[in-house]
Design an enzyme around this catalytic site. Structure first.
Site, PDB file in Angstrom:
ATOM      1  CG  ASP A  12     -11.224  -7.696   7.167  1.00  0.00           C
ATOM      2  OD1 ASP A  12     -11.442  -6.684   6.887  1.00  0.00           O
ATOM      3  OD2 ASP A  12     -11.405  -8.355   5.846  1.00  0.00           O
ATOM      4  CG  ASP A  40      -1.973   1.078   1.274  1.00  0.00           C
ATOM      5  OD1 ASP A  40      -1.717   1.859   0.596  1.00  0.00           O
ATOM      6  OD2 ASP A  40      -2.786   1.188   2.003  1.00  0.00           O
ATOM      7  CG  ASP A  95      -4.399  -0.163   7.368  1.00  0.00           C
ATOM      8  OD1 ASP A  95      -4.371  -0.058   6.314  1.00  0.00           O
ATOM      9  OD2 ASP A  95      -3.406  -0.511   7.859  1.00  0.00           O
ATOM     10  CD  GLN A 155     -10.885   3.072   0.882  1.00  0.00           C
ATOM     11  OE1 GLN A 155      -9.990   2.505   0.054  1.00  0.00           O
ATOM     12  NE2 GLN A 155     -12.218   3.344   0.688  1.00  0.00           N
ATOM     13  CG  LEU A 179      -4.062  -3.046  -0.889  1.00  0.00           C
ATOM     14  CD1 LEU A 179      -3.028  -2.208  -1.703  1.00  0.00           C
ATOM     15  CD2 LEU A 179      -3.491  -4.353  -1.105  1.00  0.00           C
TER      16      LEU A 179
END
Length: 364
Positions: free
Chosen positions: A347, A289, A332, A336, A340
């Site tokens: 998650d 990323d 994250d 985003q 990634l």
């Protein structure tokens, strides 16, 4: 004289003849009823790009009732944010769809991408009222990322009757040291070039103008027409992320805030509204990323204070702090760029799913 019916007519009137058609009609009615019930039992995702109202993006049958909350979920973006850019990419990447599958009614909102939190908060309030009318729900569950986590506090503060809960995600509730650094560069740079207070040198004007351009572009990406573009203000936006602005804002809206910078909030519920927060630390979480390297640079302005590149863990605390040390950087926490995020870590979509399940368990 009694008229005799033809043999075929007599056969039709026998039970064995008319029961099958009635059963077929009954089955059809039952199918329609089941379809209606199934439609009502579907999670839905709406894009509410002010001032164009709310449009249904998609609807799915529940695969579970994990996020089937009592009140709708309303999501607010951060600085430079959008809803669903050009109908392709969600600001909260993949998160509305994840919640929808669990039974949530999800509404993503669009305020001025570049402005301060009281200005944006008032825009958000108007959208919350619209969502309440559309959904028929008296209250909503507000989730805000970054500056959106400050905007939702404004709504809860001025119109608590519309709010069931507030969840701030990676939000600079006590300002951002990165914001302070930017302001210092603008003010000192302009002063050194001979400009008076409130005036900006050419470099600063270009930077602030670019902010405004980004805001207008995000409006267009959300489907807002040129005639209805929202007001953008780069300088107001930068100031809104400073510790000075945060101090003033928190004096007006102190609900569920800690009394010191690195303290823990004493209250998790104020005026019947439950407050939550979660955030992460670390900047380079996924080497693929490219934005991670930018966040590593901005994170260097925090002088060792644990942060996600734009917001420190201490500044992110509000209400019930779920965690402030997830291994995720600032982007994250909205899943985003394009999902990634850190390998081997929870998650981000799961974190949102768990939080909305937490709201469900609290009867919200």
């Amino acid at each position: 004289m009694t008229r005799k019916l033809p043999p075929r007519a007599r056969v039709f009137l026998t039970p064995s003849a008319f029961l099958p058609p009635l059963c077929a009609i009954g089955a059809g009615v039952l199918m329609l009823t089941l379809q209606t019930t199934s439609a009502q039992a579907a999670g839905q995702y709406y894009n509410c790009a002010n001032p164009t109202g709310c449009k249904l993006v998609s609807s799915k049958h529940w695969t579970s009732k994990h996020t089937d909350t009592k009140y709708p979920v309303v999501m607010a973006h951060g600085l430079g944010g959008f809803t669903k850019a050009f109908g392709l990419v969600d600001y909260f990447y993949g998160i509305p769809e994840t919640l929808m599958k669990g039974g949530s009614q999800v509404y993503t909102t669009k305020t001025s991408s570049v402005n301060n939190s009281e200005f944006r908060g008032e825009q958000l309030l108007q959208q919350v009222k619209t969502i309440s009318a559309i959904s028929g729900s008296p209250k909503v569950n507000l989730l805000g990322h970054s500056q959106g986590g400050i905007d939702i506090r404004y709504v809860a503060g001025v119109a608590p009757e519309y709010v069931a809960s507030v969840t701030a995600i990676s939000s600079p509730e006590q300002g951002s040291k990165m914001g302070d650094w930017v302001i210092k560069q603008v003010v000192e740079g302009s002063a050194n070039d001979g400009y008076g207070e409130g005036e900006f040198n050419v470099g600063s004007q270009i930077a602030l103008g670019f902010f405004k351009f980004v805001g207008g572009f995000m409006d267009i990406s959300a489907g807002i027409s040129f005639k209805e573009l929202q007001e953008q203000d780069g300088w107001n936006a930068v100031q809104a992320l400073s510790t000075d602005y945060a101090t003033q804002f928190n004096a007006k809206f102190p609900a569920a805030m800690p009394t010191s910078y690195c303290g823990q909030p004493a209250n998790t519920e104020v005026n019947g509204i439950k407050y939550y927060s979660f955030s992460g630390i670390g900047q380079i979480t996924n080497g693929l990323d490219p934005s991670d390297y930018m966040l590593a640079l901005t994170g260097s302005t925090f002088n060792g204070d644990p942060n996600d590149g734009l917001v420190s863990a201490c500044s992110s605390r509000l209400g019930y702090v779920v965690r402030d040390d997830y291994r995720m950087n600032h982007l994250d926490s909205a899943n985003q760029v394009l999902g990634l995020t850190a390998w081997g870590q929870p998650d981000p979509k799961t974190l949102y799913r768990d939080q909305v399940n937490r709201l469900k368990k609290a009867s919200l």
